[in-house]
Each structure stands twice: as C-alpha cells, then as structure tokens.
Design an enzyme around this catalytic site. Structure first.
Site, short mmCIF file in Angstrom:
data_model
loop_
_atom_site.label_atom_id
_atom_site.label_comp_id
_atom_site.label_asym_id
_atom_site.label_seq_id
_atom_site.Cartn_x
_atom_site.Cartn_y
_atom_site.Cartn_z
CG ASP A 111 -0.23 -0.18 2.53
OD1 ASP A 111 1.01 -0.26 2.52
OD2 ASP A 111 -0.92 -0.24 3.56
CE LYS A 162 0.85 4.06 14.25
NZ LYS A 162 -0.50 3.49 14.08
CG ASP A 223 0.11 4.58 4.41
OD1 ASP A 223 -0.66 3.90 3.72
OD2 ASP A 223 0.25 4.39 5.63
#
Length: 360
Positions: A111, A162, A223
């Site tokens: 992706d 993250k 992305d």
C-alpha cells in the site's frame, strides 16, 4: 538481486467501502490495479521472481496477473489461512524463495506508492553488510508513524512506535515500508503465528546485536491507506509526480481509458482518471478524481478529489468533494456530499436528500 516478497494480505479497512469487493492492492490507481505499478517498478529494478503473500480476497490476484509473464516476471502466490502480520507473512512464504542464506530478498508493503531507488537500497544493503536494510523517509509530522533514528553511518539505533510528546520525537525519519533482508534472517522469524516486523522482528534483531541499516530516500512517498491518499496517489501517477512505467497512457491532466466516454464539453483536470466503460456527461466537471469502470457522472455534476466506485452513478448537478462512493451506489440529483463522506456499496441517496448549503 532477483527476487522479492510483496505483502498484499491486508483487509484495507481504512479504505472501505472501496475494499468491500476488492483487496486494496487491486483497487485501480491511474487506470490499473495499484499492485501493477509496484510489480512494474520492481521489474524495472531487475527483480524477476516475486512471491505475493496474500490473505484477504486472495482469490482475486492470480486470475488477474497469472504467472506474471505479461510483466516479464515469475509470480507465485501464497495464501495465509489466518492473518499472520507482516513478519508472519514473510516466514510463511520463505519456502518459495530461491535465494541462498546470505543473499538479499526485497520486501514491499502493498500500500505504499514511492519513487524509491530500489537498486540504491540493495546497494546500501550489500555495501554495509547489513542483516536488514530499511528504506527511511522524512516527514513533517511523524506522530502517526514509527520513528527510526540512525547514527551518522546510517546504522539503526532504535524503533520508536508513534511518539506523542515533543520529547519522544527524536527524529523525522520514519519506516517507509520497503526492506532488504538477508535471506537467513527471514528463516529466523517464528512460523505459524502472527508476527509484526515493526514491533517484534526489528526490535528483537536490534536487541540481539544484528546490523540494521537505514537508507534515507526522500523522493515521492505516500501511504495509500486512506481514501483521500489513494485518490491523490492516482492523480499524482497520472500527472507524473509519482513514477511508474505502468501508467496506460501519457502523463497529463487526465487519463481516459479506451472504452470510456466523455462528453465534449465535460471538463477533466487534476489527474482525473475515467475507467473502462465509464461515462462523464455534458457539463460535468471532474477534478483530481478517480472514476472506476462502468461509473456514470450525469450532466452538470461536479466531482472533486473523490473516488467513484465501479458501476456507481452521480446524479445531475450533484456536488461531491472528498467523497467515496462505493461500487453500484447511486447518488441522486442535487445532492451535496462533502469531505470524508463514504457512501456504501449499492446504497441509494434520493434526489436532493443531503445538503451542506441551501438548495437555492
């Protein structure tokens, strides 16, 4: 280097309803399944054997691509009975690899649209003697990604998932989703259970003293996990901002597939794609959007930065911006659908039913 693994098993939940009937890598971007662009770029870099790690709607891939000979590739398909994660998927297809223990194996996520210099990543891997090499890219806001700080030689120092506070943001380099593995490293991944390369394999290798090398390549990278990103990626391919040898036509403001029909006074701009058998009627304006095969844009409709599913219909004078219309859905005349709206497959919106402004 002659072989690669392509991870194409994800459910694409962030892209629904586009992925209700179609796995994410098979959703058309710039007129062909997105996976076609990845396969073509790998072939251009010298790869000739690719194993596709499939899971969700796995039965769709092989009927379309076959053995890969039309693309100059040898393709094989391995289907996971249960989702195994990124690392588990690599281990699950390892038996199909032909490489020796110390030879490089390229790994792509299914992706990511990127202008990565694939040969440069392999050269970095071989010259550094790394066990795994990672493509890294720089982003302005890294909070949604895993950070990968490196030393001044490019050697990976840590994997930070993250970060949320300013103190945690120690670099703007993120894992860009393309790797080169020493073949023997893939064989050490536990078999038969879900494994994440990002959360388990890479940190485990680092803790064990393995050499992980980062290569920062800040060319085009996107992305395609969200509808807005997917639409933008398709438009960028059409306009030549994102590189691919698989775009079926010349680069420009629009791409009209051979059996599509567009009225002479319809206006198509911003990298718009009109798929096979689709129809854009008189007076319609379509900018930066993807119109999938068999869809219809009726007279006077305005469609911006949106994706219109296969066989869907957008009614007269309707205005869509940042919308996703599922396969077979019908948006009646005089509707106004704004950013983020998702109309599910085969849904029906009556004429004038949804507005963000007055109907006058």
């Amino acid at each position: 280097m002659t072989e690669a693994i392509l991870l194409v098993g994800g459910k694409g939940t962030r892209l629904r309803p586009l992925t209700v009937h179609t796995p994410k890598p098979m959703v058309p971007a710039a007129g062909v399944p997105f996976l076609t662009h990845q396969l073509a770029r790998a072939r251009a870099a010298g790869v000739d054997h690719i194993v596709l790690a499939t899971s969700y709607l796995a039965e769709v891939f092989e009927p379309h691509f076959g053995d890969g000979s039309a693309l100059g590739l040898h393709l094989e398909y391995v289907t996971e009975k249960e989702p195994l994660g990124t690392g588990g998927a690599l281990r699950n297809v390892a038996a199909r690899l032909r490489s020796g223990p110390d030879e490089p194996v390229l790994v792509f996520n299914g992706d990511i649209l990127t202008g990565l210099d694939i040969r440069a990543l392999v050269d970095t891997h071989e010259s550094s003697g790394a066990d795994v090499s990672l493509h890294l890219t720089k982003v302005t806001d890294p909070r949604a990604y895993g950070l990968v700080p490196t030393d001044d030689t490019g050697r990976v120092l840590a994997f930070l998932e993250k970060p949320q506070t300013p103190e945690e943001i120690v670099t703007d380099q993120i894992n860009a989703g393309a790797y080169v593995f020493r073949r023997s490293v893939i064989d050490t991944i536990p078999a038969g259970r879900p494994v994440s390369v990002e959360r388990e394999t890479f940190p485990g290798l680092l803790a064990a003293g393995a050499h992980l090398q980062g290569m920062v390549d800040s060319t085009y990278w996107l992305d395609l996990g969200t509808p807005a990103a997917f639409v933008r990626g398709s438009a960028d391919l059409v306009m030549g901002r994102a590189p691919s040898p698989a775009v079926p036509g010349r680069r420009g403001d629009r791409l009209i597939l051979p059996t599509a029909r567009v009225a002479p006074d319809a206006k198509l701009t911003g990298g718009t794609v009109v798929g096979e058998g689709a129809f854009v009627a008189e007076g319609a304006r379509v900018c930066g959007s993807t119109i999938l095969p068999g869809a219809v844009i009726e007279p006077g409709a305005v469609v911006t930065d949106s994706l219109i599913g296969s066989r869907a219909r957008v009614g007269e004078r309707s205005v869509l911006s940042g919308a996703v219309i599922g396969d077979g859905a019908v948006v009646g005349a005089d509707n106004e659908l704004r950013d983020g709206v998702r109309v599910w497959c085969d849904a029906r919106i009556p004429a004038g039913a949804v507005r963000f402004s007055s109907d006058q």
